[in-house]
Design a protein around this motif. Structure first.
Motif, PDB file in Angstrom:
ATOM      1  N   LYS A  28      -7.321   9.672 -11.253  1.00  0.00           N
ATOM      2  CA  LYS A  28      -6.036   9.365 -11.867  1.00  0.00           C
ATOM      3  C   LYS A  28      -5.463   8.136 -11.174  1.00  0.00           C
ATOM      4  CE  LYS A  28      -4.805  13.991 -13.383  1.00  0.00           C
ATOM      5  NZ  LYS A  28      -3.844  15.097 -13.245  1.00  0.00           N
ATOM      6  N   THR A  29      -5.082   7.166 -11.974  1.00  0.00           N
ATOM      7  CA  THR A  29      -4.680   5.862 -11.471  1.00  0.00           C
ATOM      8  C   THR A  29      -3.485   5.362 -12.272  1.00  0.00           C
ATOM      9  OG1 THR A  29      -7.004   5.435 -10.977  1.00  0.00           O
ATOM     10  CG2 THR A  29      -5.569   3.519 -11.025  1.00  0.00           C
ATOM     11  N   GLY A  30      -2.661   4.515 -11.662  1.00  0.00           N
ATOM     12  CA  GLY A  30      -1.542   3.921 -12.381  1.00  0.00           C
ATOM     13  C   GLY A  30      -1.042   2.682 -11.664  1.00  0.00           C
ATOM     14  N   GLY A  31      -0.070   2.034 -12.255  1.00  0.00           N
ATOM     15  CA  GLY A  31       0.499   0.832 -11.647  1.00  0.00           C
ATOM     16  C   GLY A  31      -0.552  -0.242 -11.499  1.00  0.00           C
ATOM     17  N   TYR A  32      -0.650  -0.805 -10.300  1.00  0.00           N
ATOM     18  CA  TYR A  32      -1.639  -1.837  -9.992  1.00  0.00           C
ATOM     19  C   TYR A  32      -2.848  -1.196  -9.319  1.00  0.00           C
ATOM     20  CZ  TYR A  32       2.147  -5.129 -10.892  1.00  0.00           C
ATOM     21  OH  TYR A  32       3.164  -5.842 -11.477  1.00  0.00           O
ATOM     22  N   GLY A  33      -3.532  -0.317 -10.045  1.00  0.00           N
ATOM     23  CA  GLY A  33      -4.728   0.308  -9.506  1.00  0.00           C
ATOM     24  C   GLY A  33      -4.467   1.327  -8.421  1.00  0.00           C
ATOM     25  N   HIS A  34      -3.268   1.923  -8.418  1.00  0.00           N
ATOM     26  CA  HIS A  34      -2.950   2.926  -7.396  1.00  0.00           C
ATOM     27  C   HIS A  34      -3.639   4.244  -7.744  1.00  0.00           C
ATOM     28  CE1 HIS A  34      -0.739   5.326  -4.492  1.00  0.00           C
ATOM     29  NE2 HIS A  34      -0.487   6.184  -5.461  1.00  0.00           N
ATOM     30  N   LYS A  35      -4.481   4.710  -6.819  1.00  0.00           N
ATOM     31  CA  LYS A  35      -5.146   6.005  -6.986  1.00  0.00           C
ATOM     32  C   LYS A  35      -4.133   7.084  -6.614  1.00  0.00           C
ATOM     33  CE  LYS A  35      -8.964   8.573  -4.924  1.00  0.00           C
ATOM     34  NZ  LYS A  35     -10.067   8.445  -3.963  1.00  0.00           N
ATOM     35  N   MET A  36      -3.814   7.929  -7.581  1.00  0.00           N
ATOM     36  CA  MET A  36      -2.829   8.988  -7.358  1.00  0.00           C
ATOM     37  C   MET A  36      -3.372  10.008  -6.363  1.00  0.00           C
ATOM     38  SD  MET A  36      -0.328   8.004  -9.259  1.00  0.00           S
ATOM     39  CE  MET A  36       0.703   9.443  -9.101  1.00  0.00           C
ATOM     40  N   LEU A  37      -2.558  10.336  -5.403  1.00  0.00           N
ATOM     41  CA  LEU A  37      -2.924  11.331  -4.411  1.00  0.00           C
ATOM     42  C   LEU A  37      -2.587  12.722  -4.930  1.00  0.00           C
ATOM     43  CD1 LEU A  37      -1.507   9.446  -1.304  1.00  0.00           C
ATOM     44  CD2 LEU A  37      -3.860   9.429  -2.169  1.00  0.00           C
ATOM     45  N   GLU A  38      -3.231  13.723  -4.381  1.00  0.00           N
ATOM     46  CA  GLU A  38      -2.979  15.110  -4.778  1.00  0.00           C
ATOM     47  C   GLU A  38      -1.493  15.419  -4.637  1.00  0.00           C
ATOM     48  OE1 GLU A  38      -4.032  18.569  -6.417  1.00  0.00           O
ATOM     49  OE2 GLU A  38      -5.538  17.079  -5.882  1.00  0.00           O
ATOM     50  N   GLY A  39      -0.887  15.892  -5.719  1.00  0.00           N
ATOM     51  CA  GLY A  39       0.520  16.285  -5.697  1.00  0.00           C
ATOM     52  C   GLY A  39       1.506  15.129  -5.816  1.00  0.00           C
ATOM     53  N   GLU A  40       1.010  13.908  -5.854  1.00  0.00           N
ATOM     54  CA  GLU A  40       1.887  12.737  -5.963  1.00  0.00           C
ATOM     55  C   GLU A  40       2.448  12.637  -7.386  1.00  0.00           C
ATOM     56  OE1 GLU A  40       1.633   8.257  -4.234  1.00  0.00           O
ATOM     57  OE2 GLU A  40      -0.113   8.954  -5.349  1.00  0.00           O
ATOM     58  N   ILE A  41       3.726  12.376  -7.481  1.00  0.00           N
ATOM     59  CA  ILE A  41       4.380  12.243  -8.786  1.00  0.00           C
ATOM     60  C   ILE A  41       4.414  10.766  -9.153  1.00  0.00           C
ATOM     61  CG2 ILE A  41       6.531  12.588 -10.060  1.00  0.00           C
ATOM     62  CD1 ILE A  41       7.061  14.939  -8.084  1.00  0.00           C
ATOM     63  N   PRO A  42       3.882  10.422 -10.343  1.00  0.00           N
ATOM     64  CA  PRO A  42       3.853   9.013 -10.716  1.00  0.00           C
ATOM     65  C   PRO A  42       5.263   8.454 -10.947  1.00  0.00           C
ATOM     66  CG  PRO A  42       2.943  10.374 -12.479  1.00  0.00           C
ATOM     67  CD  PRO A  42       3.258  11.278 -11.334  1.00  0.00           C
ATOM     68  N   PRO A  43       5.489   7.208 -10.536  1.00  0.00           N
ATOM     69  CA  PRO A  43       6.787   6.577 -10.785  1.00  0.00           C
ATOM     70  C   PRO A  43       7.061   6.467 -12.288  1.00  0.00           C
ATOM     71  CG  PRO A  43       5.514   5.299  -9.206  1.00  0.00           C
ATOM     72  CD  PRO A  43       4.593   6.342  -9.767  1.00  0.00           C
ATOM     73  N   THR A  44       8.325   6.368 -12.613  1.00  0.00           N
ATOM     74  CA  THR A  44       8.709   6.258 -14.023  1.00  0.00           C
ATOM     75  C   THR A  44       9.191   4.860 -14.376  1.00  0.00           C
ATOM     76  OG1 THR A  44      10.917   7.026 -13.450  1.00  0.00           O
ATOM     77  CG2 THR A  44       9.328   8.696 -14.202  1.00  0.00           C
ATOM     78  N   ASP A  45       9.162   3.957 -13.378  1.00  0.00           N
ATOM     79  CA  ASP A  45       9.578   2.584 -13.655  1.00  0.00           C
ATOM     80  C   ASP A  45       8.757   1.596 -12.822  1.00  0.00           C
ATOM     81  OD1 ASP A  45      10.616   2.828 -11.076  1.00  0.00           O
ATOM     82  OD2 ASP A  45      12.704   2.823 -11.721  1.00  0.00           O
ATOM     83  N   ILE A  46       8.872   0.326 -13.157  1.00  0.00           N
ATOM     84  CA  ILE A  46       8.104  -0.710 -12.472  1.00  0.00           C
ATOM     85  C   ILE A  46       8.467  -0.782 -10.993  1.00  0.00           C
ATOM     86  CG2 ILE A  46       7.705  -3.204 -12.357  1.00  0.00           C
ATOM     87  CD1 ILE A  46       7.900  -3.232 -15.426  1.00  0.00           C
ATOM     88  N   ALA A  47       9.731  -0.597 -10.669  1.00  0.00           N
ATOM     89  CA  ALA A  47      10.158  -0.648  -9.263  1.00  0.00           C
ATOM     90  C   ALA A  47       9.405   0.395  -8.430  1.00  0.00           C
ATOM     91  CB  ALA A  47      11.660  -0.430  -9.154  1.00  0.00           C
TER      92      ALA A  47
END
Length: 139
Positions: A28-47
């Motif tokens: 699971k990845t988002g933003g600029y190639g950030h690999k989501m860590l276990e339990g990490e909540i993805p940001p909802t905005d660019i900031a």
């Protein structure tokens, strides 16, 4: 070392996705190639994604410093390329590039560029690896 250009290169290579997706290895990845860590909540905005990028980038710089410990006279461009590699695959992944690191220690950038391509990384992301290897070869 001025790292603003390195940040731009990473952002260009990674691209940006607001929504979480699965990368080519199924992470699971988002933003600029950030690999989501276990339990990490993805940001909802660019900031929020930018904050994660800055954290990941700082980790990549530290990782590059660690793997380049035996390369005190390395050319800045080569150092920046290693930071980019650490951003993509982590310092541990880059530490496995024994031939490349030996060549960098010897300040032999042509050999380092060849060694970069002798890797699973180059098979998984061939276009990116080729672009980075070419930059290394042209130092």
């Amino acid at each position: 070392m001025d790292l603003e250009q390195t940040k731009k290169e990473i952002k260009k290579e990674e691209g940006f996705r607001m929504e979480v997706y699965k990368d080519t290895l199924g992470f699971k990845t988002g933003g600029y190639g950030h690999k989501m860590l276990e339990g990490e909540i993805p940001p909802t905005d660019i900031a929020g994604w930018n904050k994660l990028f800055e954290r990941d980038f700082a980790r990549a710089v530290t990782g590059a410093e660690d793997v380049l410990m035996l390369c005190p006279n390395i050319h800045d461009t080569a150092r920046h390329i290693v930071v980019e590699m650490c951003y993509q695959m982590g310092a541990y992944g880059v530490s496995k590039f024994k031939g490349m690191l030996k060549a960098l220690q010897d300040e032999d950038y042509k050999t380092a560029s060849v060694e970069m391509l002798d890797s699973l990384w180059a098979k998984q992301t061939p276009n990116r690896a080729n672009r980075m290897s070419e930059r290394m070869a042209n130092i």
